[in-house]
Design a protein around this motif. Structure first.
Motif, PDB file in Angstrom:
ATOM      1  N   ALA A 167     -30.366 -16.715 -47.559  1.00  0.00           N
ATOM      2  CA  ALA A 167     -29.367 -17.345 -48.422  1.00  0.00           C
ATOM      3  C   ALA A 167     -28.745 -18.543 -47.730  1.00  0.00           C
ATOM      4  N   ALA A 168     -28.446 -19.589 -48.499  1.00  0.00           N
ATOM      5  CA  ALA A 168     -27.798 -20.779 -47.947  1.00  0.00           C
ATOM      6  C   ALA A 168     -26.333 -20.476 -47.660  1.00  0.00           C
ATOM      7  N   PRO A 169     -25.732 -21.193 -46.706  1.00  0.00           N
ATOM      8  CA  PRO A 169     -24.312 -20.996 -46.426  1.00  0.00           C
ATOM      9  C   PRO A 169     -23.472 -21.206 -47.672  1.00  0.00           C
ATOM     10  N   ALA A 170     -22.446 -20.407 -47.836  1.00  0.00           N
ATOM     11  CA  ALA A 170     -21.584 -20.517 -49.013  1.00  0.00           C
ATOM     12  C   ALA A 170     -20.685 -21.734 -48.907  1.00  0.00           C
ATOM     13  N   GLY A 171     -20.232 -22.213 -50.071  1.00  0.00           N
ATOM     14  CA  GLY A 171     -19.261 -23.294 -50.100  1.00  0.00           C
ATOM     15  C   GLY A 171     -19.891 -24.653 -50.305  1.00  0.00           C
ATOM     16  N   PRO A 172     -19.166 -25.585 -50.930  1.00  0.00           N
ATOM     17  CA  PRO A 172     -19.687 -26.929 -51.181  1.00  0.00           C
ATOM     18  C   PRO A 172     -19.787 -27.742 -49.902  1.00  0.00           C
ATOM     19  N   THR A 173     -20.686 -28.697 -49.894  1.00  0.00           N
ATOM     20  CA  THR A 173     -20.840 -29.615 -48.774  1.00  0.00           C
ATOM     21  C   THR A 173     -20.712 -31.028 -49.301  1.00  0.00           C
ATOM     22  N   PRO A 174     -20.455 -32.017 -48.415  1.00  0.00           N
ATOM     23  CA  PRO A 174     -20.295 -33.397 -48.880  1.00  0.00           C
ATOM     24  C   PRO A 174     -21.527 -33.928 -49.601  1.00  0.00           C
ATOM     25  N   SER A 175     -22.711 -33.384 -49.297  1.00  0.00           N
ATOM     26  CA  SER A 175     -23.932 -33.894 -49.919  1.00  0.00           C
ATOM     27  C   SER A 175     -24.466 -32.946 -50.986  1.00  0.00           C
ATOM     28  N   ARG A 176     -23.599 -32.147 -51.558  1.00  0.00           N
ATOM     29  CA  ARG A 176     -24.059 -31.161 -52.530  1.00  0.00           C
ATOM     30  C   ARG A 176     -24.662 -31.842 -53.753  1.00  0.00           C
ATOM     31  N   ALA A 177     -25.566 -31.119 -54.403  1.00  0.00           N
ATOM     32  CA  ALA A 177     -26.144 -31.617 -55.642  1.00  0.00           C
ATOM     33  C   ALA A 177     -25.109 -31.558 -56.756  1.00  0.00           C
ATOM     34  N   VAL A 178     -25.253 -32.428 -57.735  1.00  0.00           N
ATOM     35  CA  VAL A 178     -24.312 -32.418 -58.852  1.00  0.00           C
ATOM     36  C   VAL A 178     -24.546 -31.170 -59.694  1.00  0.00           C
ATOM     37  N   SER A 179     -23.491 -30.688 -60.311  1.00  0.00           N
ATOM     38  CA  SER A 179     -23.604 -29.546 -61.209  1.00  0.00           C
ATOM     39  C   SER A 179     -24.167 -30.012 -62.552  1.00  0.00           C
ATOM     40  N   HIS A 180     -24.504 -29.050 -63.390  1.00  0.00           N
ATOM     41  CA  HIS A 180     -25.007 -29.405 -64.721  1.00  0.00           C
ATOM     42  C   HIS A 180     -23.951 -30.161 -65.516  1.00  0.00           C
ATOM     43  N   ALA A 181     -22.695 -29.729 -65.414  1.00  0.00           N
ATOM     44  CA  ALA A 181     -21.615 -30.400 -66.146  1.00  0.00           C
ATOM     45  C   ALA A 181     -21.463 -31.842 -65.683  1.00  0.00           C
ATOM     46  N   GLU A 182     -21.552 -32.083 -64.373  1.00  0.00           N
ATOM     47  CA  GLU A 182     -21.468 -33.450 -63.863  1.00  0.00           C
ATOM     48  C   GLU A 182     -22.660 -34.274 -64.327  1.00  0.00           C
ATOM     49  N   GLY A 183     -23.841 -33.668 -64.319  1.00  0.00           N
ATOM     50  CA  GLY A 183     -25.020 -34.371 -64.806  1.00  0.00           C
ATOM     51  C   GLY A 183     -24.896 -34.766 -66.267  1.00  0.00           C
ATOM     52  N   GLU A 184     -24.305 -33.877 -67.083  1.00  0.00           N
ATOM     53  CA  GLU A 184     -24.107 -34.191 -68.488  1.00  0.00           C
ATOM     54  C   GLU A 184     -23.098 -35.322 -68.673  1.00  0.00           C
ATOM     55  N   ALA A 185     -22.062 -35.343 -67.814  1.00  0.00           N
ATOM     56  CA  ALA A 185     -21.076 -36.432 -67.886  1.00  0.00           C
ATOM     57  C   ALA A 185     -21.742 -37.766 -67.559  1.00  0.00           C
ATOM     58  N   LEU A 186     -22.603 -37.781 -66.544  1.00  0.00           N
ATOM     59  CA  LEU A 186     -23.316 -39.005 -66.186  1.00  0.00           C
ATOM     60  C   LEU A 186     -24.276 -39.408 -67.302  1.00  0.00           C
ATOM     61  N   PHE A 187     -24.987 -38.458 -67.857  1.00  0.00           N
ATOM     62  CA  PHE A 187     -25.929 -38.756 -68.937  1.00  0.00           C
ATOM     63  C   PHE A 187     -25.198 -39.365 -70.129  1.00  0.00           C
ATOM     64  N   SER A 188     -24.032 -38.812 -70.476  1.00  0.00           N
ATOM     65  CA  SER A 188     -23.253 -39.350 -71.593  1.00  0.00           C
ATOM     66  C   SER A 188     -22.799 -40.774 -71.312  1.00  0.00           C
ATOM     67  N   ALA A 189     -22.402 -41.040 -70.054  1.00  0.00           N
ATOM     68  CA  ALA A 189     -21.966 -42.385 -69.684  1.00  0.00           C
ATOM     69  C   ALA A 189     -23.131 -43.372 -69.763  1.00  0.00           C
ATOM     70  N   LEU A 190     -24.303 -42.963 -69.291  1.00  0.00           N
ATOM     71  CA  LEU A 190     -25.480 -43.830 -69.367  1.00  0.00           C
ATOM     72  C   LEU A 190     -25.889 -44.081 -70.818  1.00  0.00           C
ATOM     73  N   ARG A 191     -25.827 -43.036 -71.622  1.00  0.00           N
ATOM     74  CA  ARG A 191     -26.183 -43.162 -73.042  1.00  0.00           C
ATOM     75  C   ARG A 191     -25.260 -44.166 -73.734  1.00  0.00           C
ATOM     76  N   ARG A 192     -23.953 -44.039 -73.490  1.00  0.00           N
ATOM     77  CA  ARG A 192     -22.982 -44.954 -74.089  1.00  0.00           C
ATOM     78  C   ARG A 192     -23.218 -46.379 -73.610  1.00  0.00           C
TER      79      ARG A 192
END
Length: 257
Positions: A167-192
């Motif tokens: 298992a990977a260490p718990a907790g967020p890191t500075p280089s963490r991948a974006v969450s699905h919600a963040e990805g959707e926010a970016l997708f909406s911004a790009l779409r607009r």
């Protein structure tokens, strides 16, 4: 390792199938089960099919109103489908889906696998929230599987693929991948933004944005890259709104990002 794996049942019709799916999850060491807007869920009808181990999942399952909320914290979202063609691209076999899930789970990222209603499966609208679609091959024309059977097959493949991984260490890191919600926010911004600059047409923007969506999901953005692209979208929005003219210093209208 499978603590970050969530099985999502979208609008399941039969409580008994939910119980059987909970048993399948328990068999494969999956402890997170989420129901999205179930039309008539009755835990007392589900419990006999879940048995004792699956009953523990029923006791702590989450019920949420929307699919977006169910997958918001996941990095990788996989949707299941029996239908192919048209919008349903980026199709993976259960083994390929398990490999993708393994890589995300090994990196400490959440994974959600979405199963649609028993009678119709996921619609195109729901599949747009999924990075990849998973198709379970079947013989002949008998393409429809029982919901719990499909859950068991996918969970089994992920269980096999993740054996022996630490298992990977718990907790967020500075280089963490974006969450699905963040990805959707970016997708909406790009779409607009792309609609604003007339790069895509307004008659069917979701269809024309599919390649953009797939590209973003394939790249696997980190939080720093997400912030950079969101900043670019905001800057283009500002440039279009103002004609690119910067207000004079001290002007109260100077709200450039």
């Amino acid at each position: 390792m499978l603590d970050a794996l969530t099985i999502v049942l979208f609008r399941p019709k039969f409580s008994e199938n939910v119980g059987a799916a909970a048993r399948a999850c328990a068999n494969m060491g999956v402890s997170r089960l989420v129901l999205v807007d179930p039309p008539a869920f009755d835990i007392d009808r589900a419990r006999p099919m879940a048995t004792s181990k699956g009953g523990l999942l029923l006791d702590r399952l989450a019920v949420v109103p929307t699919l977006a909320r169910a997958v918001a914290e996941a990095r990788l979202v996989l949707g299941t489908t029996a239908r192919l063609g048209g919008w349903r691209s980026a199709i993976l076999s259960p083994e390929q889906a398990a490999a993708a899930a393994r890589d995300s789970l090994a990196g400490g990222d959440g994974v959600a696998v979405v199963f649609g209603p028993e009678d119709a499966g996921l619609t195109n609208r729901e599949t747009q929230l999924c990075a990849h679609l998973v198709n379970i091959p079947t013989a002949g024309e008998a393409t429809s599987l029982n919901l719990a059977q499909a859950v068991l097959i996918v969970c089994y493949e992920i269980f096999k693929a993740t054996q022996g991984l630490a298992a990977a260490p718990a907790g967020p890191t500075p280089s963490r991948a974006v969450s699905h919600a963040e990805g959707e926010a970016l997708f909406s911004a790009l779409r607009r933004m792309l609609l604003t600059i007339d790069c895509i047409k307004p008659d069917n923007p979701d269809y024309w944005m599919l390649p953009v969506r797939r590209f973003i999901e394939r790249v696997g953005l980190k939080r720093k890259e997400y912030n950079l692209l969101m900043g670019i979208c905001r800057q283009i929005d500002w440039a279009v709104a103002t004609g690119g003219k910067k207000p004079a210093a001290g002007d109260p209208m100077d709200s450039r990002p």
